[in-house]
Structures are given as C-alpha cells and as structure tokens.
Design a protein around this motif. Structure first.
Motif, PDB file in Angstrom:
ATOM      1  N   GLY A  24      62.059  22.218  25.838  1.00 14.86           N
ATOM      2  CA  GLY A  24      61.551  22.756  24.579  1.00 14.86           C
ATOM      3  C   GLY A  24      60.225  22.155  24.166  1.00 14.86           C
ATOM      4  N   TRP A  25      60.053  20.875  24.463  1.00 14.98           N
ATOM      5  CA  TRP A  25      58.798  20.216  24.065  1.00 14.98           C
ATOM      6  C   TRP A  25      57.601  20.764  24.836  1.00 14.98           C
ATOM      7  CZ3 TRP A  25      55.615  17.192  27.216  1.00 14.98           C
ATOM      8  CH2 TRP A  25      56.120  16.890  28.506  1.00 14.98           C
ATOM      9  N   GLY A 277      78.959  23.526  18.491  1.00 17.85           N
ATOM     10  CA  GLY A 277      77.534  23.761  18.609  1.00 17.85           C
ATOM     11  C   GLY A 277      77.230  25.200  18.991  1.00 17.85           C
ATOM     12  N   ILE A 278      76.129  25.737  18.470  1.00 23.80           N
ATOM     13  CA  ILE A 278      75.645  27.054  18.877  1.00 23.80           C
ATOM     14  C   ILE A 278      74.154  26.940  19.161  1.00 23.80           C
ATOM     15  CG2 ILE A 278      75.304  27.801  16.472  1.00 23.80           C
ATOM     16  CD1 ILE A 278      75.970  30.664  17.411  1.00 23.80           C
ATOM     17  N   PHE A 279      73.750  27.457  20.315  1.00 21.29           N
ATOM     18  CA  PHE A 279      72.360  27.400  20.782  1.00 21.29           C
ATOM     19  C   PHE A 279      71.807  28.824  20.708  1.00 21.29           C
ATOM     20  CE2 PHE A 279      69.129  27.694  24.058  1.00 21.29           C
ATOM     21  CZ  PHE A 279      68.501  26.454  24.087  1.00 21.29           C
ATOM     22  N   PRO A 280      71.099  29.174  19.617  1.00 24.94           N
ATOM     23  CA  PRO A 280      70.650  30.556  19.457  1.00 24.94           C
ATOM     24  C   PRO A 280      69.220  30.771  19.951  1.00 24.94           C
ATOM     25  CG  PRO A 280      70.436  29.386  17.369  1.00 24.94           C
ATOM     26  CD  PRO A 280      70.844  28.365  18.409  1.00 24.94           C
ATOM     27  N   VAL A 281      69.056  31.739  20.830  1.00 25.17           N
ATOM     28  CA  VAL A 281      67.718  32.182  21.229  1.00 25.17           C
ATOM     29  C   VAL A 281      67.519  33.532  20.548  1.00 25.17           C
ATOM     30  CG1 VAL A 281      66.150  32.697  23.126  1.00 25.17           C
ATOM     31  CG2 VAL A 281      67.963  30.999  23.438  1.00 25.17           C
ATOM     32  N   PRO A 396      68.697  24.439  17.696  1.00 20.17           N
ATOM     33  CA  PRO A 396      67.526  25.267  18.002  1.00 20.17           C
ATOM     34  C   PRO A 396      66.904  24.866  19.337  1.00 20.17           C
ATOM     35  CG  PRO A 396      67.454  24.495  15.718  1.00 20.17           C
ATOM     36  CD  PRO A 396      68.528  23.714  16.415  1.00 20.17           C
ATOM     37  N   PRO A 397      66.512  25.834  20.162  1.00 23.74           N
ATOM     38  CA  PRO A 397      65.916  25.497  21.461  1.00 23.74           C
ATOM     39  C   PRO A 397      64.612  24.730  21.325  1.00 23.74           C
ATOM     40  CG  PRO A 397      66.476  27.831  21.330  1.00 23.74           C
ATOM     41  CD  PRO A 397      66.637  27.278  19.957  1.00 23.74           C
ATOM     42  N   VAL A 398      63.810  25.102  20.317  1.00 21.60           N
ATOM     43  CA  VAL A 398      62.486  24.519  20.114  1.00 21.60           C
ATOM     44  C   VAL A 398      62.318  24.224  18.634  1.00 21.60           C
ATOM     45  CG1 VAL A 398      59.989  24.905  20.316  1.00 21.60           C
ATOM     46  CG2 VAL A 398      61.537  25.883  22.033  1.00 21.60           C
ATOM     47  N   PHE A 399      61.819  23.042  18.319  1.00 20.44           N
ATOM     48  CA  PHE A 399      61.459  22.723  16.930  1.00 20.44           C
ATOM     49  C   PHE A 399      59.940  22.790  16.786  1.00 20.44           C
ATOM     50  CE2 PHE A 399      65.595  20.391  16.743  1.00 20.44           C
ATOM     51  CZ  PHE A 399      66.097  21.004  15.609  1.00 20.44           C
ATOM     52  N   PRO A 400      59.445  23.369  15.675  1.00 18.42           N
ATOM     53  CA  PRO A 400      60.165  23.851  14.499  1.00 18.42           C
ATOM     54  C   PRO A 400      60.544  25.327  14.532  1.00 18.42           C
ATOM     55  CG  PRO A 400      57.832  23.882  14.032  1.00 18.42           C
ATOM     56  CD  PRO A 400      57.976  23.361  15.447  1.00 18.42           C
ATOM     57  N   THR A 401      60.010  26.106  15.530  1.00 23.42           N
ATOM     58  CA  THR A 401      60.152  27.560  15.455  1.00 23.42           C
ATOM     59  C   THR A 401      61.600  28.026  15.538  1.00 23.42           C
ATOM     60  OG1 THR A 401      59.686  27.673  17.823  1.00 23.42           O
ATOM     61  CG2 THR A 401      57.842  28.076  16.319  1.00 23.42           C
TER      62      THR A 401
END
Length: 446
Positions: A24-25, A277-281, A396-401
């Motif tokens: 993600g980074w 946990g839930i990983f939403p794309v 979230p996969p990517v922070f902050p989006t």
C-alpha cells in the motif's frame, strides 16, 4: 435468509502505516511517513470520527525480527509510534471516537499497564480500550532479557492472571471516593479506597492504583487471540474480539463458539462484541474496484510477500518451491490462531506458496471485499444479520484514500439502509459499543 437485526453495526478502523496491503505504501496515494508523522495520524483519527466510527485501533509489536532484513526493507512495517503515547496525543484532538491500543501481557507489569490505561481513560473522558495480547516471537523476547521466549501455553497462563490483576487495580477506587470537600478538609473517603492484596502464582501486587475510576468505569478490554487458549481468555476477560475470518461460514462458526463460551464464566452474549476484519477495495463500480485490486497486487515484491507469509506462519519456507502447494508443516510456538486461518485458506483452494503469499499480502487472512459501496454494504449486512459479526474492524488497503473512500461512500450507504448511526448518541467507548459500565467490585468480593 437471516432475520434482520434491530441493533446497528459497530465500526472500528485498524490503523497501520501506509495501509493494510503490504504494498500500500508504494501506491501513488499511499503515505510513506504516517508511521512517524503525528499530523497524518491526527487527520486519520479525525476522518474516522467524521465517519462516526466506534473506535480507532492501534496495533503493536515490541521487536524487529533480525532475519530477512532485505525483504523487510520492502515493507513499511518496521517503524511506528509507541501506541500509548500516540493514544494520549490523539485523545487531545478528538472528542467522541473510541481509542484502542495494544499492549502485551508478556513483557509488561500489571501495575504499570493498569496505571497507564486508567490515566488515558480519564484524559479521553472514558474513550479508551486495551487490546490485550501475548507476545509471540523471539525478537520481542530478545528486548526484555528473555531467552528463550515464553512458551505459548505459559504466555496465556500469565495473561490470564495479568488481566485479573489489572481489572482488580482498576477497582481500587469507588466511583464517589474523591470528595474534595473544602469544608471538612477531606479529599477522599478512605473507606472507598481499596487495596488489592493480590498474591498469585506469578504476581504479587498490593495496590491500590493511584488513579481514580473514569466515566466508563474501566477501559474496554479487547482481545485478538483466536487459538483455543486465546478464546478461553477472551471468554473470561474480553468485551470486544478482533478476529480474522475469510468466509461467512468461518465467521459464523467463530461467532457461535466465542459467544458460547461466555455462560461458563457467568456472562451473557451481550457482554461481548465480535468484530472481524474486513479489507474493502472500493470502486464506483465493481470493475473499477477490481482494477484497483489488480494494480495493488502488481506492486507486491515476491521477497516481501514471502517474508510476510513466513512471519505469519512462524517458520522458514525458503526451501520449498514457490509454484507448488504448501507442504505439511510441523506445529510451532508462535501465533497459532492466525496460522490456522492461513493454513485453512491454503488447504481449501490448494494454493501454491506464490498464490498464498499474494493472498496474505492483501489482508493476512481477513475477509477481502472488492466492489462498489453497495456491494461492500451487502457483505457487511449479510455477516451482521447472519451472526458472523456484531461489527467490523476496517482494514483500508491504502491510507489515507482507503479510509476516505469508506467514510465517504460506504458509511452513507449503511446509514441510508438504517444499519449505522448518523450521529454519536453517547460519549464513552462503552456507550458506542452498547457495553454496560462495570459495577465496582471490591477486592474481597473478587
């Protein structure tokens, strides 16, 4: 179809620098400095509060593994703030969202930990929770003069007594013990201050704690262990469980098992909130979401994916071919609950090591949902009404989006369906989660 529940979904956000996808980074939107940039953490906590989330969650480890440093260098997971320090700072710039931090029972002392969390709970106005964990690797042990690392079963024996001492210390003062009466000259009522006088197999703690009770009585206790001993500990002590389940059926089985253990400890199902946990794309359409997912997967470096898989499984896999199925593995003494989740994933679909590390790079065994806001909300409703979850810890996969998209797109959809609050109705974390304030219990009644 499951009956629709009358209560509302609970929501937490699991903060991890850069994002929960291991790459993600590296995404163009990914933050590269949030691990040590306080203002970025403030922005994320405020975004979660804008979304009316129940809580903002911080994980922790107290060591860096010395092996495979070249692979570790490709993941933004080596440096980050000490969570209790960060929690105190976030308490000062938020006013409603709950704040939960991880602290290990293996390499802390009960009095220190009880005092810190009690202080944070007062500072925040009753919004704090403690994620109770046991340390699971030798790298942590090496920082605390512990060689060898404590065995898995022994860690849980220590954690059980540790939690008992902490909860006892949190009951050092009755709610109205502080009088501060200028007329009589008495600051506190000695009859309402209690010595713990704990003498157990591992700890001897006299007390009392020199911090009074908070508006919510005691910090909320969160637990994340999914092994047998972890579930037993949760049944005795936890008020929230963070867990990982890949499918609705797995979630339902864990939910029934965890809630079913409570009666033996004089507790009811309402005393425990289960938040997988839930990983939403998230995309405006399913096609857009899938395109986002594939792009994230293209950023995974094989060495980093393998390192993460080896870390979660607690063993070296370098001798095995990447494009053959995972071999049978001997038992180990690391984090057993997460290992079981990943092994089930591998066996169910007969995944190769390469396929498995790509899956683990996404969400480490948590439920991955790829789709539009409505599709994400559909899955959450199905798990909630199907008694697989009381709420969700959002990864979230990517922070902050990733967090922004969830707050701006999924939260309004849940609100439109009447499944999530539009405003906070309470002030404390317990009130957000629907948990009762624990009655004061004197040491001689424990």
């Amino acid at each position: 179809m499951a009956d629709k529940r009358s209560d509302e979904i609970k929501l937490g956000v699991f903060y991890w620098p850069g994002g929960h996808h291991v790459a993600g980074w590296r995404h163009p939107d990914g933050e590269t400095d949030s691990a040590f940039n306080y203002q970025r953490c403030v922005e994320l906590a405020k975004t979660a509060q804008r979304g009316k989330f129940d809580l903002f969650f911080l994980a922790d480890l107290v060591g860096i593994r010395p092996e495979n440093l070249d692979a570790q260098a490709g993941a933004a997971r080596a440096v980050y703030f000490e969570p209790l320090t960060l929690l105190a700072a976030l308490a000062a710039v938020t006013d409603r969202i709950g704040l939960v931090a991880t602290a290990t029972t293996t390499y802390n002392e009960p009095y220190h930990l009880a005092r810190k969390f009690a202080s944070l709970d007062l500072i925040s106005g009753g919004r704090v929770g403690w994620n109770l964990v046991t340390s699971h690797n030798q790298a942590e042990a090496a920082n605390f003069s512990a060689n060898p690392h404590m065995a898995h079963a022994d860690r849980y024996v220590r954690a059980t007594e540790f939690a008992e001492v902490v909860k006892g210390l949190w009951d050092s003062w009755e709610d109205d013990a502080i009088e501060a009466n200028k007329e009589t000259g008495r600051y506190f009522d000695p009859a309402k201050m209690h010595f713990l006088n704990h003498n157990g197999p591992l700890f001897s703690v006299k007390g009392p704690l020199n911090v009074p009770r908070s508006p919510q009585g005691q910090p909320v206790i969160v637990q994340a262990g999914s092994s047998g001993p972890g579930r037993d500990l949760a049944a005795q002590t936890a008020e929230v469980i963070f867990t990982a389940a890949e499918s609705l059926a797995e979630g339902q089985a864990f939910y029934a098992d965890a809630k079913g253990r409570l009666a033996a400890h004089g507790r009811s199902p309402d005393d425990l909130v289960i938040m997988p946990g839930i990983f939403p794309v998230i995309g405006r359409t399913e096609a857009e979401a899938k395109e986002k997912y594939e792009y994230l997967q293209s950023l995974v470096q094989p060495s980093v994916g393998m390192f993460l898989l080896q870390h979660l499984l607690g063993r070296d896999l370098s001798a095995y071919p990447l494009d053959e199925p995972l071999p049978d593995l001997a038992d180990h003494d690391g984090a057993k609950g997460r290992t079981e989740v990943i092994l089930r994933m591998a066996r169910k679909d007969n995944l190769t090591l390469r396929q498995l590390y790509l899956n683990v790079a996404v969400a480490r065994g948590h439920n991955v949902v790829i789709g539009s806001p409505g599709q994400v909300a559909d899955v959450m409703e199905a798990w909630f009404d199907g008694r697989a979850a009381d709420g969700f810890n959002v990864l979230p996969p990517v922070f902050p989006t990733g967090l922004n998209e969830f707050v701006d797109l999924v939260v309004p959809e849940l609100q439109r369906r009447g499944r999530f609050r539009t405003e906070y109705s309470g002030a404390t974390l317990r009130e957000h989660l629907g948990l009762r304030k624990p009655a004061f219990k004197a040491p001689d009644a424990r």
